[in-house]
Design a protein around this motif. Structure first.
Motif, PDB file in Angstrom:
ATOM      1  N   ASP A 256       0.834  -1.192   0.000  1.00 28.23           N
ATOM      2  CA  ASP A 256       0.000   0.000   0.000  1.00 28.23           C
ATOM      3  C   ASP A 256       0.875   1.250   0.000  1.00 28.23           C
ATOM      4  OD1 ASP A 256      -1.914   1.927   0.241  1.00 28.23           O
ATOM      5  OD2 ASP A 256      -2.501   1.418   2.305  1.00 28.23           O
ATOM      6  N   LYS A 263       1.660   7.946   0.323  1.00 21.90           N
ATOM      7  CA  LYS A 263       2.036   8.027   1.725  1.00 21.90           C
ATOM      8  C   LYS A 263       3.421   8.668   1.862  1.00 21.90           C
ATOM      9  CE  LYS A 263      -0.337   3.826   3.331  1.00 21.90           C
ATOM     10  NZ  LYS A 263      -1.194   4.458   4.350  1.00 21.90           N
ATOM     11  N   ASN A 306      -1.572  -1.304  -4.283  1.00 17.30           N
ATOM     12  CA  ASN A 306      -2.079   0.067  -4.406  1.00 17.30           C
ATOM     13  C   ASN A 306      -0.907   0.951  -4.799  1.00 17.30           C
ATOM     14  OD1 ASN A 306      -3.753   2.312  -4.242  1.00 17.30           O
ATOM     15  ND2 ASN A 306      -3.514   2.541  -2.020  1.00 17.30           N
ATOM     16  N   ASP A 333      -5.712   6.457  -0.806  1.00 19.02           N
ATOM     17  CA  ASP A 333      -5.082   5.680   0.267  1.00 19.02           C
ATOM     18  C   ASP A 333      -6.129   4.967   1.136  1.00 19.02           C
ATOM     19  OD1 ASP A 333      -3.037   4.628   1.732  1.00 19.02           O
ATOM     20  OD2 ASP A 333      -2.598   6.457   2.867  1.00 19.02           O
ATOM     21  N   ALA A 334      -7.387   5.305   0.968  1.00 15.31           N
ATOM     22  CA  ALA A 334      -8.438   4.560   1.677  1.00 15.31           C
ATOM     23  C   ALA A 334      -8.904   3.447   0.741  1.00 15.31           C
ATOM     24  CB  ALA A 334      -9.586   5.481   2.072  1.00 15.31           C
ATOM     25  N   GLU A 335      -7.958   2.568   0.374  1.00 16.17           N
ATOM     26  CA  GLU A 335      -8.193   1.548  -0.649  1.00 16.17           C
ATOM     27  C   GLU A 335      -8.728   0.241  -0.075  1.00 16.17           C
ATOM     28  OE1 GLU A 335      -5.396   1.878   0.847  1.00 16.17           O
ATOM     29  OE2 GLU A 335      -4.936  -0.206   1.309  1.00 16.17           O
TER      30      GLU A 335
END
Ligand code: BES
Ligand code: MN
Ligand code: ZN
Length: 494
Positions: A256, A263, A306, A333-335
């Motif tokens: 991620d 991030k 991601n 990022d809210a995957e």
């Protein structure tokens, strides 16, 4: 590692050929006439051995004891927690000894939960990651004998604990693999291998099949990656075909980066652990494949990377989920919730008695609960209670969090049915409220394991949690009411 359970009193244990012997000594220890009793009794009297949990005294080549190394380990009142601490400390102290064969003597009055604690503590503290080291150092321990007063009475608990330990180890190993090894493809292959070894059914779907089903939300997350996505379906059938299954759904993001909402660099390597939910589902199937309980279980794992790319999904993009609901992706990022929501809709086809999703879902859950308890969210009180109790018994605890509808306010979108993020406040609950929109067709629970699936710092590594909780929960389900079947069963005669 090989575990065995054996009936042995202290005199028998003293004569047992092995490289090291661990003897648990509690506050109410009554010494007999054997060599181990003498050693422990004298050490207690001289106050060289403290019966507090985790306190150790080591001896070498003691008279009348076959094992060259003896570790006396205080286990206080002999509760499962104290047994766990004692065994963990003793096995930890023997780590560098090179011992291959180990005997662990439990207190004479040890019950099922003490056996479970001893097995899990031994497995936990002797695990060494070697998969990507050039020399496989530190994996010497091969055979562990748990010595108890009456093995036949404790055999079922022991076999369950051994299987759970194997499942936890499998989950840890997968979790620890680097992200260039543990790809979605590799997870699919591991699931197939597992199914073959344990008589499970397994199907692994790729991008074309997933597109055909209509998992538009899951597909959006995978768009930025060169690695093809996988959707893994595992089936364990231990009960009749009419028996409604429990469905476990595991988040399988193998890396991620955050995607376009990238991030920060610090600690980004830890986002290889973002498949901890998937690993816990695979580990749980490994355990139940061994125990073969009388239940049906389905495992669903949406897995992808991601990543940021010219083809990545962008903030503002709107996608159509399998449920038909449209989602505005405000933060890539809210995957996790985006891949889980399609799996939750897919779960409906199994007419499950319960669905439990497991996900390293939010940093906010780490802030709320730290690394001690996983976050538990549930639409059903009985399911919440069952998971909570299973966690306590397995020493893999969770804590229930709220699901008030007010928490869903922030998920409103001007352009789609729902947005994938709300404000930072209450982030773990906001995420759960998003998932709940897709889990209305059955009793549902969500475990946010962002704080518990792995450790950071010097002890960086996967924990295998919450495999212990899930295995215990599934075993408990065997006794639970099964309406579909109970109705057909003839009444019992008194
Ligand atoms: N995998 C992360 C959650 C995570 C972050 C787990 C840090 C452990 C440590 C998840 O995909 C994520 O990035 N969540 C975001 C959600 C936010 C954008 C609403 C988070 O928690 O910051
Ligand atoms: Mn993320
Ligand atoms: Zn994530």
């Amino acid at each position: 590692m090989d575990f065995e359970l054996k009936t042995l009193d202290l005199a028998g244990a003293a004569g047992e050929k092995c490289d090291a012997l661990v003897m648990l000594v509690g506050e109410n220890f009554k010494p007999g006439k054997d060599a181990l009793s003498r050693l422990a009794g004298e050490a207690l009297k001289a106050r060289d051995l403290d019966p507090k949990a985790g306190k150790l005294l080591q001896a070498y080549r003691s008279a009348g004891i076959a094992a060259p190394r003896v570790v006396l380990a205080g286990c206080a009142d002999g509760s499962p927690k104290k047994v766990h601490a004692a065994v963990a400390a003793a096995v930890g102290a023997l780590r560098t000894s090179g011992a291959k064969r180990l005997v662990i003597c439990l207190p004479a009055d040890a019950k099922e939960d003490a056996v479970r604690a001893a097995v899990s503590a031994t497995a936990e503290s002797s695990y060494v990651y070697v998969a990507t080291k050039s020399k496989p150092e530190g994996r010497e321990l091969q055979r562990v004998t748990i010595a108890v007063a009456d093995a036949s009475r404790l055999q079922v608990a022991f076999a369950g604990a051994r299987a759970a330990a194997n499942g936890i180890e499998f989950a840890r190993e997968l979790g620890n693999l680097p992200p260039n090894h543990a790809t979605p493809t590799r997870l699919g292959e591991e699931a197939k291998k597992l199914a073959k070894a344990h008589g499970l059914k397994c199907e692994v779907l790729g991008p074309r099949e997933v597109a055909k089903i209509g998992m538009g939300s899951f597909m959006a997350v995978a768009k930025g990656s060169e690695e093809p996505l996988r959707f893994i379906v595992l089936k364990y059938t231990g009960a009749g075909a009419g028996d409604a299954p429990v469905v476990l759904v595991g988040k399988g993001i193998t890396f991620d980066s955050g995607g376009i909402s990238i991030k920060p660099s610090a600690d980004m390597d830890e986002m290889k652990f973002d498949m901890g939910g998937a690993a816990s589902v695979l580990g749980t199937f490994r355990a139940i494949g061994e125990i073969k309980p009388a239940i049906n279980v389905i495992g669903l794992i949406p897995s992808c990377e991601n990543m940021p790319d010219g083809r990545s999904v962008k903030p503002g993009d709107i996608v159509k989920s399998l449920s038909g609901q449209t989602i505005e992706i405000l933060n890539t990022d809210a995957e996790g919730r985006l891949i889980l929501c399609d799996a939750l809709t897919y779960a409906e086809r199994f007419k499950p008695r319960a669905v439990v999703d497991i996900a390293t879902l939010t940093g906010a859950c780490v802030i709320a609960l730290g690394g001690v308890r996983s976050g538990l969210f549930a639409s059903d009180d009985a399911l919440a209670q069952a998971l909570h109790d299973a966690g306590e018994r397995a020493m893999d605890p969770c804590w229930r969090m709220p699901l008030d509808d007010e928490y869903a306010e922030g998920l409103k979108s001007n352009f789609a049915d729902v947005a994938n993020v709300a404000g930072r406040a209450g982030g773990a609950v906001n995420a759960a409220k998003f998932l709940q929109r897709f889990a209305g067709a059955y009793p549902w629970a969500h475990l946010d394991i962002a704080g518990t699936a792995w450790k950071s710092g010097g002890a960086k590594g996967s924990t295998g949690r919450p495999v212990g909780m899930l295995v215990q929960f599934l075993l408990d389900q065997q006794g639970a009411a099964r309406p579909a079947k109970a109705a057909k069963r003839p009444a019992k005669r008194k």
